[in-house]
Design an enzyme around this catalytic site. Structure first.
Site, PDB file in Angstrom:
ATOM      1  N   GLU A 193     -47.024 -54.702 -61.485  1.00 20.43           N
ATOM      2  CA  GLU A 193     -47.453 -54.467 -60.168  1.00 20.43           C
ATOM      3  C   GLU A 193     -46.225 -54.228 -59.304  1.00 20.43           C
ATOM      4  O   GLU A 193     -46.399 -53.503 -58.432  1.00 20.43           O
ATOM      5  CB  GLU A 193     -48.379 -55.801 -59.695  1.00 20.43           C
ATOM      6  CG  GLU A 193     -48.854 -55.354 -58.005  1.00 20.43           C
ATOM      7  CD  GLU A 193     -50.092 -56.085 -57.638  1.00 20.43           C
ATOM      8  OE1 GLU A 193     -50.510 -55.988 -56.561  1.00 20.43           O
ATOM      9  OE2 GLU A 193     -50.466 -56.860 -58.593  1.00 20.43           O
ATOM     10  N   THR A 194     -45.103 -54.866 -59.648  1.00 17.48           N
ATOM     11  CA  THR A 194     -43.939 -54.681 -58.871  1.00 17.48           C
ATOM     12  C   THR A 194     -43.568 -53.288 -58.982  1.00 17.48           C
ATOM     13  O   THR A 194     -43.202 -52.632 -58.110  1.00 17.48           O
ATOM     14  CB  THR A 194     -42.990 -55.799 -59.506  1.00 17.48           C
ATOM     15  OG1 THR A 194     -43.282 -57.065 -59.015  1.00 17.48           O
ATOM     16  CG2 THR A 194     -41.490 -55.458 -58.806  1.00 17.48           C
TER      17      THR A 194
END
Length: 157
Positions: free
Chosen positions: A77-78
């Site tokens: 997700e980062t």
């Protein structure tokens, strides 16, 4: 306001995370985020089309001593969110609306490498695939994230 000569409050954090200097202005007000720092994520490449980072296994394990499945998702997700944010550009932001992951293999030591590749870079949505591998190139997980792109509003902080 920040000029090109005065370091921002997050300059050391950005440098430690491997953020290229040309992106410091974009992240000067917020840094990379406390979770990125806590997880030990270090960026190697950054563009909307391809973003790559490493993350240590140590400190990010679950009770059985292997990399936590949630750590895979945090890395994915980062990477997808940073890539989408770069695509969004100034005055816009990326908001994650869907993330999923499939875990293929476990790892108990060393580091992992996340490679984020754009699937779709649109005006209102982006979709990225993130492949997490070990240091030998073996696939550990495959994730996908979709981000909605929005204009910053007057009440946005």
């Amino acid at each position: 306001m920040m000029d090109n000569f005065t370091p921002g409050p997050f300059t050391d954090e950005l440098v430690a995370a491997g953020i290229p200097e040309h992106l410091h202005g974009w992240l000067a007000e917020y840094g990379v985020g406390a979770l990125v720092v806590k997880m030990g994520i270090h960026f190697l490449e950054m563009s909307p089309e391809r973003t790559v980072a490493t993350m240590p296994v140590e400190g990010n394990t679950q009770v059985a001593g292997i990399l936590h499945g949630g750590a895979h998702v945090v890395l994915a997700e980062t990477l997808g969110s940073f890539a989408a944010g770069m695509h969004a550009g100034p005055g816009r932001r990326a908001l994650g609306i869907e993330v999923s992951a499939t875990h293929h293999r476990s790892i108990a030591s060393g580091s992992v490498i996340g490679t984020c590749t754009a699937i779709h870079l649109g005006r209102t949505l982006t979709t990225h695939q993130i492949v997490v591998t070990d240091e030998k190139g073996r696939r550990l997980s495959t994730a996908r994230i979709t981000n909605m792109l929005r204009d910053n509003g007057p009440d946005d902080s």
